[in-house]
Design an enzyme around this catalytic site. Structure first.
Site, PDB file in Angstrom:
ATOM      1  CG  ASP A   1      -1.628   0.929   1.235  1.00 55.19           C
ATOM      2  OD1 ASP A   1      -2.413   1.404   1.974  1.00 55.19           O
ATOM      3  OD2 ASP A   1      -2.120   1.501  -0.262  1.00 55.19           O
TER       4      ASP A   1
ATOM      5  CB  SER B   1      -2.656  16.069 -12.366  1.00 53.73           C
ATOM      6  OG  SER B   1      -2.237  15.336 -13.800  1.00 53.73           O
TER       7      SER B   1
END
Ligand SMILES: Cc1c(C=O)c(-c2nnc3c4c(C[n+]5cc6c(C)n(C)c(C)c6c(Cl)n5)n(C)c(C)c4cnn23)c(C)n1C
Length: 327
Positions: A35, A199
């Protein structure tokens, strides 16, 4: 030195990805969920109530000649789906993909929530986010990768997750043959303890690129791609039969629809998630659930497995950067 370990989807929906990890002497092998969105290595153990541990492989520290109890240490963690676990702490030798770390903090669960009891695919998690996110008190512990990084050929690891197929976690090297395109690197912000990046734009199908700043994390422990509502609503606007289904708490659509792809900017490049990966799973009859859903305004977006499956992702601790390459 390097390490390379295969991973595989836990079920027919790619809900999570499992890798076998060896703990202790002699080795006790447990199937764990790697994870990159958390920083604790914890396992079902001989200290987990047997009713909760049923169906899970457990770690028994007393059977390992190299285990040591960390006196007075405890941990407690809650995940994005409100699942949780807690317990005490040992150190032991932990080997992943042939690479061994001695003195690794292995957090033993004395309590696990029902989601973990029911998910017999995993016997715990290997947190691969930044050390600052570790929950052990009074002394934070380091992740396996942090401990390994100074001994690895390069302080990097890569995630290669695939739809209904094996993939890999590679440590200390980058196998560029796993990708079809070049790796584009972007800096990470380390303040929240995640592999967090920005982004700058997105595109839906063959549409034009839309300027939209997304602050998100690369998170192998999250199943779906969770983005803000503006993007999610714009995407499903392009899917004729899509509707928000309150009972499913997400967008669903007719399984036979041809879904558009979803692209997101990584620096001056883009990663394109094919529509086939966004047609995530049937919910009932001919209705399917989307792999792109809302981040529910939690303040950060999550590039989970649906996005990672489209790429080779490089977690570069040495240069504090994230690399994405189209697969
Ligand atoms: C903010 C956030 C998340 C951030 O992480 C998140 C999420 N998304 N997948 C997972 C998680 C997983 C991956 N996972 C998801 C699964 C789903 C959706 N289903 C039906 C099954 C059977 C699953 C299994 Cl076995 N495993 N695991 C193992 C854990 C501990 C998770 C914790 N949160 N989580 C959700 C649902 N939300 C709202």
């Amino acid at each position: 030195q390097t390490g390379s370990a295969p991973n595989h989807p836990s079920d027919s929906e790619d809900d999570e990805y499992i890798t076998n990890v060896s703990i202790g002497t002699p080795a006790q092998v447990l199937p764990l969920d790697f994870d990159t969105g958390s920083s604790d290595l914890w396992v079902f153990s001989s200290e987990t109530p047997s009713s909760s541990a049923r169906g899970h492989t457990i770690y028994t520290p007393s059977k390992s000649s190299t285990s040591k109890k960390v006196s007075g240490a405890s941990w407690s963690i809650t995940y994005g789906d409100n699942s949780s676990s807690s317990g005490d702490v040992y150190t032991d030798t932990v080997t992943i993909g042939g690479f061994s770390v001695t003195g690794q903090a292995v957090e033993s669960a004395t309590k696990v929530s029902t989601q973990f009891v029911q998910d017999t695919s995993n016997s715990g998690l290997v947190g691969l986010a930044l050390d600052s996110g570790n929950t052990v008190k009074p002394t934070k512990q380091k992740t396996w990768f942090s401990n390994a990084s100074s001994h690895l050929a390069q302080p990097v690891f890569t995630a290669d997750l695939n739809h209904q197929a094996d993939g890999s976690y590679n440590f200390g090297f980058i196998d560029t043959t796993l990708a079809s395109g070049p790796i584009t690197y972007v800096p990470i912000s380390t303040g929240n303890g995640f592999w967090e990046f920005t982004s700058a734009s997105y595109a839906i199908g063959g549409g034009s690129s839309k300027k939209h700043s997304t602050d998100g994390i690369a998170d192998t422990g999250t199943t779906l791609l969770l983005l803000d509502d503006t993007i999610v609503d714009a995407y499903y606007n392009q899917v004729e039969s899509a509707q928000y289904d309150d009972s499913q708490e997400g967008y669903t659509f007719d399984c036979s629809e041809d879904l558009p792809s979803f692209s997101f900017a990584v620096g001056s490049s883009t990663i394109t998630v094919p529509g086939s990966l966004i047609n995530f799973a049937p919910v009932d009859g001919n209705t399917c659930f989307g792999g792109l859903q809302s981040d529910d305004g939690i303040g950060i977006s999550i590039f989970g497995d649906v996005a990672i499956k489209a790429a080779l992702v490089v977690f570069d601790l040495g240069n504090k950067r994230l690399g994405w390459a189209q697969k």
